[in-house]
Each structure stands twice: as structure tokens, then as C-alpha cells.
Design a protein around this motif. Structure first.
Motif, PDB file in Angstrom:
ATOM      1  N   LYS A  28       0.327   6.796   1.655  1.00 27.48           N
ATOM      2  CA  LYS A  28       0.863   6.538   0.259  1.00 27.48           C
ATOM      3  C   LYS A  28       0.534   5.689  -0.558  1.00 27.48           C
ATOM      4  O   LYS A  28       0.115   4.525  -0.035  1.00 27.48           O
ATOM      5  CB  LYS A  28       2.349   6.948   0.405  1.00 27.48           C
ATOM      6  CG  LYS A  28       3.218   5.769   1.127  1.00 27.48           C
ATOM      7  CD  LYS A  28       4.655   6.329   1.239  1.00 27.48           C
ATOM      8  CE  LYS A  28       5.681   5.125   1.732  1.00 27.48           C
ATOM      9  NZ  LYS A  28       7.067   5.233   1.893  1.00 27.48           N
ATOM     10  N   PRO A  29       0.787   5.575  -1.962  1.00 31.62           N
ATOM     11  CA  PRO A  29       0.516   4.621  -2.766  1.00 31.62           C
ATOM     12  C   PRO A  29       1.388   3.117  -2.508  1.00 31.62           C
ATOM     13  O   PRO A  29       2.410   3.461  -1.860  1.00 31.62           O
ATOM     14  CB  PRO A  29       1.030   5.124  -4.038  1.00 31.62           C
ATOM     15  CG  PRO A  29       1.206   6.588  -3.993  1.00 31.62           C
ATOM     16  CD  PRO A  29       1.422   6.759  -2.560  1.00 31.62           C
ATOM     17  N   PHE A  30       0.648   2.049  -2.546  1.00 31.61           N
ATOM     18  CA  PHE A  30       1.103   0.788  -2.119  1.00 31.61           C
ATOM     19  C   PHE A  30       2.339   0.364  -2.920  1.00 31.61           C
ATOM     20  O   PHE A  30       3.288  -0.258  -2.306  1.00 31.61           O
ATOM     21  CB  PHE A  30      -0.023  -0.377  -2.722  1.00 31.61           C
ATOM     22  CG  PHE A  30       0.519  -1.805  -2.298  1.00 31.61           C
ATOM     23  CD1 PHE A  30       0.688  -2.164  -1.096  1.00 31.61           C
ATOM     24  CD2 PHE A  30       0.707  -2.539  -3.190  1.00 31.61           C
ATOM     25  CE1 PHE A  30       0.851  -3.439  -0.859  1.00 31.61           C
ATOM     26  CE2 PHE A  30       1.224  -3.678  -3.219  1.00 31.61           C
ATOM     27  CZ  PHE A  30       1.425  -4.298  -1.774  1.00 31.61           C
ATOM     28  N   GLU A  31       2.606   0.938  -4.132  1.00 37.54           N
ATOM     29  CA  GLU A  31       3.948   0.664  -4.927  1.00 37.54           C
ATOM     30  C   GLU A  31       4.869   1.526  -4.255  1.00 37.54           C
ATOM     31  O   GLU A  31       6.097   0.911  -4.609  1.00 37.54           O
ATOM     32  CB  GLU A  31       3.345   1.169  -6.449  1.00 37.54           C
ATOM     33  CG  GLU A  31       2.566   0.282  -7.209  1.00 37.54           C
ATOM     34  CD  GLU A  31       1.175   0.390  -6.908  1.00 37.54           C
ATOM     35  OE1 GLU A  31       0.689   1.533  -6.177  1.00 37.54           O
ATOM     36  OE2 GLU A  31       0.330  -0.459  -7.131  1.00 37.54           O
ATOM     37  N   GLU A  32       4.590   2.384  -3.618  1.00 38.06           N
ATOM     38  CA  GLU A  32       5.809   3.140  -3.043  1.00 38.06           C
ATOM     39  C   GLU A  32       6.230   2.633  -1.718  1.00 38.06           C
ATOM     40  O   GLU A  32       7.327   3.383  -1.058  1.00 38.06           O
ATOM     41  CB  GLU A  32       5.501   4.750  -2.976  1.00 38.06           C
ATOM     42  CG  GLU A  32       5.461   5.370  -4.414  1.00 38.06           C
ATOM     43  CD  GLU A  32       4.827   7.027  -4.168  1.00 38.06           C
ATOM     44  OE1 GLU A  32       5.154   7.324  -3.081  1.00 38.06           O
ATOM     45  OE2 GLU A  32       4.528   7.392  -5.244  1.00 38.06           O
ATOM     46  N   PHE A 103      -9.327   3.031   3.933  1.00 37.35           N
ATOM     47  CA  PHE A 103      -8.366   2.027   3.167  1.00 37.35           C
ATOM     48  C   PHE A 103      -8.744   1.966   1.517  1.00 37.35           C
ATOM     49  O   PHE A 103      -7.915   1.944   0.916  1.00 37.35           O
ATOM     50  CB  PHE A 103      -8.287   0.799   3.863  1.00 37.35           C
ATOM     51  CG  PHE A 103      -7.404  -0.140   3.120  1.00 37.35           C
ATOM     52  CD1 PHE A 103      -6.024  -0.243   3.486  1.00 37.35           C
ATOM     53  CD2 PHE A 103      -8.082  -1.274   2.332  1.00 37.35           C
ATOM     54  CE1 PHE A 103      -5.237  -1.266   2.723  1.00 37.35           C
ATOM     55  CE2 PHE A 103      -7.233  -2.202   1.889  1.00 37.35           C
ATOM     56  CZ  PHE A 103      -5.947  -2.205   1.920  1.00 37.35           C
ATOM     57  N   PHE A 104      -9.982   1.716   1.537  1.00 41.60           N
ATOM     58  CA  PHE A 104     -10.435   1.453   0.081  1.00 41.60           C
ATOM     59  C   PHE A 104     -10.449   2.788  -0.752  1.00 41.60           C
ATOM     60  O   PHE A 104     -10.072   2.700  -1.806  1.00 41.60           O
ATOM     61  CB  PHE A 104     -12.111   0.978   0.188  1.00 41.60           C
ATOM     62  CG  PHE A 104     -12.168  -0.442   0.521  1.00 41.60           C
ATOM     63  CD1 PHE A 104     -11.514  -1.337  -0.226  1.00 41.60           C
ATOM     64  CD2 PHE A 104     -12.752  -0.820   1.724  1.00 41.60           C
ATOM     65  CE1 PHE A 104     -11.375  -2.909   0.012  1.00 41.60           C
ATOM     66  CE2 PHE A 104     -12.767  -2.062   2.007  1.00 41.60           C
ATOM     67  CZ  PHE A 104     -12.440  -3.116   1.390  1.00 41.60           C
ATOM     68  N   VAL A 105     -10.978   3.801  -0.058  1.00 43.51           N
ATOM     69  CA  VAL A 105     -10.752   5.221  -0.877  1.00 43.51           C
ATOM     70  C   VAL A 105      -9.225   5.597  -1.286  1.00 43.51           C
ATOM     71  O   VAL A 105      -9.103   5.989  -2.438  1.00 43.51           O
ATOM     72  CB  VAL A 105     -11.476   6.402  -0.005  1.00 43.51           C
ATOM     73  CG1 VAL A 105     -11.260   7.572  -0.942  1.00 43.51           C
ATOM     74  CG2 VAL A 105     -12.801   5.766  -0.172  1.00 43.51           C
ATOM     75  N   GLN A 106      -8.663   5.431  -0.225  1.00 42.08           N
ATOM     76  CA  GLN A 106      -7.174   5.717  -0.423  1.00 42.08           C
ATOM     77  C   GLN A 106      -6.397   4.745  -1.524  1.00 42.08           C
ATOM     78  O   GLN A 106      -5.834   5.138  -2.440  1.00 42.08           O
ATOM     79  CB  GLN A 106      -6.365   5.728   0.865  1.00 42.08           C
ATOM     80  CG  GLN A 106      -6.341   6.899   1.738  1.00 42.08           C
ATOM     81  CD  GLN A 106      -5.920   8.280   1.157  1.00 42.08           C
ATOM     82  OE1 GLN A 106      -6.743   9.007   0.637  1.00 42.08           O
ATOM     83  NE2 GLN A 106      -4.658   8.354   0.875  1.00 42.08           N
ATOM     84  N   SER A 107      -6.792   3.547  -1.316  1.00 38.23           N
ATOM     85  CA  SER A 107      -5.983   2.689  -2.093  1.00 38.23           C
ATOM     86  C   SER A 107      -6.741   2.485  -3.565  1.00 38.23           C
ATOM     87  O   SER A 107      -5.831   2.416  -4.427  1.00 38.23           O
ATOM     88  CB  SER A 107      -6.116   1.100  -1.592  1.00 38.23           C
ATOM     89  OG  SER A 107      -7.466   0.734  -1.551  1.00 38.23           O
ATOM     90  N   TRP A 164     -18.535   3.781  -5.400  1.00 35.39           N
ATOM     91  CA  TRP A 164     -19.135   5.019  -5.844  1.00 35.39           C
ATOM     92  C   TRP A 164     -19.750   5.512  -4.469  1.00 35.39           C
ATOM     93  O   TRP A 164     -19.578   7.040  -4.366  1.00 35.39           O
ATOM     94  CB  TRP A 164     -20.376   4.708  -6.764  1.00 35.39           C
ATOM     95  CG  TRP A 164     -21.181   6.089  -6.698  1.00 35.39           C
ATOM     96  CD1 TRP A 164     -20.909   7.055  -7.896  1.00 35.39           C
ATOM     97  CD2 TRP A 164     -22.287   6.389  -6.096  1.00 35.39           C
ATOM     98  NE1 TRP A 164     -22.066   7.831  -7.329  1.00 35.39           N
ATOM     99  CE2 TRP A 164     -22.847   7.509  -6.738  1.00 35.39           C
ATOM    100  CE3 TRP A 164     -22.941   5.619  -5.253  1.00 35.39           C
ATOM    101  CZ2 TRP A 164     -24.040   7.937  -6.051  1.00 35.39           C
ATOM    102  CZ3 TRP A 164     -24.190   6.391  -4.484  1.00 35.39           C
ATOM    103  CH2 TRP A 164     -24.605   7.497  -5.121  1.00 35.39           C
ATOM    104  N   TRP A 165     -20.487   5.057  -3.695  1.00 37.49           N
ATOM    105  CA  TRP A 165     -20.935   5.005  -2.188  1.00 37.49           C
ATOM    106  C   TRP A 165     -20.039   5.627  -1.489  1.00 37.49           C
ATOM    107  O   TRP A 165     -20.015   6.886  -0.904  1.00 37.49           O
ATOM    108  CB  TRP A 165     -21.381   3.994  -1.702  1.00 37.49           C
ATOM    109  CG  TRP A 165     -22.205   4.092  -0.434  1.00 37.49           C
ATOM    110  CD1 TRP A 165     -23.390   4.822   0.049  1.00 37.49           C
ATOM    111  CD2 TRP A 165     -21.890   3.470   0.807  1.00 37.49           C
ATOM    112  NE1 TRP A 165     -23.539   4.852   1.351  1.00 37.49           N
ATOM    113  CE2 TRP A 165     -22.795   3.893   1.677  1.00 37.49           C
ATOM    114  CE3 TRP A 165     -20.742   2.553   1.207  1.00 37.49           C
ATOM    115  CZ2 TRP A 165     -22.543   3.498   3.038  1.00 37.49           C
ATOM    116  CZ3 TRP A 165     -20.740   2.126   2.443  1.00 37.49           C
ATOM    117  CH2 TRP A 165     -21.740   2.733   3.425  1.00 37.49           C
ATOM    118  N   LEU A 166     -18.784   5.108  -1.442  1.00 37.84           N
ATOM    119  CA  LEU A 166     -17.669   5.651  -0.454  1.00 37.84           C
ATOM    120  C   LEU A 166     -16.958   6.709  -0.933  1.00 37.84           C
ATOM    121  O   LEU A 166     -16.795   7.849  -0.261  1.00 37.84           O
ATOM    122  CB  LEU A 166     -16.362   4.580  -0.317  1.00 37.84           C
ATOM    123  CG  LEU A 166     -16.756   3.161   0.302  1.00 37.84           C
ATOM    124  CD1 LEU A 166     -15.714   2.267   0.254  1.00 37.84           C
ATOM    125  CD2 LEU A 166     -17.045   3.532   1.946  1.00 37.84           C
TER     126      LEU A 166
END
Length: 187
Positions: A28-32, A103-107, A164-166
Motif C-alpha cells: 500500500k502507499p507509504f502515506e497510508e 519496491f521501486f515500481v510499487q513506491s 522506465w526499464w522497470l
């Protein structure tokens, strides 16, 4: 001996909290995410959390600082050309992104503020800044462009290309991406 035991406990607690935050950001989003969420996932009491960190933002900064430290330890090897050195730097960034792709794609898809993006930019910029300074010191020739400007420019390019690559399923190999990015850099 007691200090050593306390230090090991602190390291273990920080590792548990970092791992918990990492896993939660994938869902879930970091802010949540709340400190309570992190503590439950890590099986750590809230008071213990606050002994180590002011808030979840400081925990995240600590996680990125540790990764930044790993990047900064990269040195030019004896007999290595400038081009080989920078190719190795580019490779390390792509390997790091590949290892933490979820982690990078989700964040990236969850970022509602610039906090996480800022941490990533700072990590890469600090790393590149150090590399450029080491190169300038090694060669004895000052760069015609200020290092701060070079670092900012290449940070933006590297992050954009890596994301972009991810986000496009890493269809090109790391070797191909290193070749592409190296070809775009004016040697």
C-alpha cells in the motif's frame, strides 16, 4: 560486553522495522502506512520504535542512508579506464534497481508526495557527486561543468531510465541497458 549486546539488539530491531516497512510499501502507499502498521509487522512495540526513530519518515531515510553508504564505497580499480569505471557505476545502479524492482515500481506508483522520490534522488546524486569528485581528483583536471550540475543532470537521466526499464518489464538485459546509457554519455 553489555554494550555489545545492546548494540546487536538495536541493529536487529532496526532491521526488523526496515524489513516491515519495505514489505508494507509493496502492499500500500507509504502515506497510508502508520507506525502501528510497521510495529505490528515487525513485532516490535511502539515505544521501541520511538526509541530509535521519530517517525516513519526517519525510518525510511535511515533505510536509504544505508543503501547510500553501500553505493559510496565503490572505488576506481587500479588500471581501470574512466569509461570502464563509469560503466561499472551504471551497472551497479541497474543491478540495485533490479534487486529492489518491486519496491521501486510499487513506491513509484504510490508516491503522493516527493518524500520517497527525494530520498532516491539524493542517494543517486550523492553517489554520482562522489564519483565525479574522485575522478576529478584522480585526473587532476577540473571539470568544465560544475560537479553539482553534472550530478543533478545524470541523476535525473539515470532515475528516469531505470524507472522506465522497470515499468516496462526489464525487457532489455542489464548489459544492454549499460551499453545504451554508456552510449548516451559523451566521453
Amino acid at each position: 560486553m553489555e554494550d555489545q549486546t545492546i548494540d546487536l539488539r538495536m541493529q536487529r530491531t532496526c532491521r526488523f522495522l526496515s524489513e516491515a516497512l519495505f514489505e508494507l510499501v509493496l502492499k500500500k502507499p507509504f502515506e497510508e502506512i502508520t507506525v502501528t502498521d510497521i510495529c505490528k509487522k515487525a513485532m516490535v512495540h511502539r515505544t521501541t520504535f520511538y526509541k530509535h526513530f521519530e517517525d516513519k519518515y526517519q525510518l525510511l531515510e535511515t533505510m536509504f542512508s544505508e543503501e547510500q553508504r553501500k553505493f559510496i564505497e565503490l572505488h576506481i580499480e587500479e588500471g581501470e579506464s574512466e569509461q570502464e569505471y563509469y560503466r561499472r557505476i551504471i551497472r551497479q545502479m541497474f543491478e540495485y534497481a533490479s534487486n529492489y524492482k518491486d519496491f521501486f515500481v510499487q513506491s513509484a506508483s504510490h508516491i503522493k508526495n516527493d518524500f520517497m522520490a527525494g530520498l532516491l534522488r539524493n542517494t543517486v546524486r550523492t553517489y554520482l557527486d562522489r564519483c565525479f569528485r574522485m575522478d576529478e581528483k584522480r585526473s587532476g583536471v577540473p571539470n568544465s561543468v560544475p560537479i553539482a550540475i553534472m550530478s543533478e543532470y545524470y541523476t535525473g537521466a539515470a532515475i528516469a531510465l531505470i524507472m522506465w526499464w522497470l515499468q516496462n518489464g526489464m525487457k532489455s538485459s542489464i548489459d544492454q541497458m549499460v551499453d545504451y546509457m554508456s552510449s548516451m554519455i559523451v566521453w
